[in-house]
Design an enzyme around this catalytic site. Structure first.
Site, mmCIF file in Angstrom:
data_model
loop_
_atom_site.group_PDB
_atom_site.id
_atom_site.type_symbol
_atom_site.label_atom_id
_atom_site.label_comp_id
_atom_site.label_asym_id
_atom_site.label_seq_id
_atom_site.Cartn_x
_atom_site.Cartn_y
_atom_site.Cartn_z
ATOM 1 C CE1 TYR A 42 9.633 -24.108 -91.117
ATOM 2 C CE2 TYR A 42 7.978 -25.677 -90.379
ATOM 3 C CZ TYR A 42 8.989 -25.144 -91.419
ATOM 4 O OH TYR A 42 9.576 -26.105 -92.252
ATOM 5 C CE LYS A 83 7.853 -24.065 -94.432
ATOM 6 N NZ LYS A 83 8.472 -23.759 -95.949
#
Length: 250
Positions: A150, A154
């Site tokens: 994740y 990002k």
């Protein structure tokens, strides 16, 4: 009424931060195309807002993105601003991740941001320019246990945002919002786990790592996003606005 006569296309708009942005954008005079993987949730949010439309959109599918933007332009007359907020969260030690899960994480976050921006740019230019806000995370800036895929996805959003700002300016401004710990549908399972099933106790535990000693509400992130979308941020592009209660400086 910063958004009078303006139209926003918002992905992930069926819940959380993007839904809060849609509500604030409308309250300040604008209209919103609420796009979400779950078309029913998108239409439910849009039904609450004057002049809004709800659209099904899978940001990981190029034709779906193209069709949703075309429908938004047709139904609302054009697009002046874009919020690219669709995403999902999964956690766990990296050894437990398959390449398929990794690729899906990258496709939804980095790939979805790319596709939304790619196909929104011609629409923005037809209206003389506009503003794009991508949604990253503090996970792109600080390491978090069991959160490598994740965080990497990002971080890719942040890098893409800076590059795109240079490529499409000055006609279009592009900035990133990096939210910290925020109460939303995506984080609710984490909060419940921290509180042994109690949402309020979990919120206290989840927010303890910030200077503010609490989690943010979606409306607080929406305030920052709408600043970046508005002419108040007319000299801001290629920037990352971190709204994290001070977590990244602790």
């Amino acid at each position: 009424m910063r958004f009078s006569d303006k139209v926003l296309f918002a992905t992930g708009g069926g819940s959380g931060i993007a839904a809060a942005v849609a509500r604030r954008f409308t309250a300040e005079g604008g209209r919103v195309a609420v796009a979400d993987l779950d078309g029913d949730r998108a239409r439910a949010v849009a039904a609450e807002l004057d002049g809004a439309v709800g659209l099904a959109c899978d940001v990981a599918d190029e034709e779906s993105v193209r069709a949703a933007l075309a429908a938004a332009e047709q139904q609302l007359g054009g697009i002046d601003a874009v919020l690219s907020a669709a995403g999902h969260a999964e956690f766990g030690p990296i050894e437990q991740w398959s390449l398929e899960r990794w690729n899906r994480m990258m496709l939804v976050h980095a790939g979805g941001t790319f596709l939304v921006c790619k196909h929104a740019l011609p629409l923005l230019r037809r209206r003389g320019g506009g503003s794009i806000v991508t949604v990253a995370s503090v996970a792109a800036l600080v390491a978090q246990r069991d959160n490598a895929p994740y965080g990497a996805a990002k971080a890719a959003v942040l890098g893409f945002t800076r590059q795109l700002a240079l490529e499409v300016g000055p006609q279009v401004r592009v900035n990133a919002l990096a939210p910290g710990r925020t109460r939303s549908g995506m984080t609710e399972p984490i909060i419940l786990a921290r509180g042994d099933g109690d949402l309020e106790r979990g919120s206290v535990a989840f927010g303890a790592g910030t200077i503010q000693r609490r989690v943010a509400e979606p409306d607080e992130q929406a305030a920052a996003a709408c600043f970046l979308l508005s002419d108040d941020a007319g000299f801001v592009t290629g920037a990352t606005l971190v709204v994290d209660g001070g977590e990244t400086v602790v």
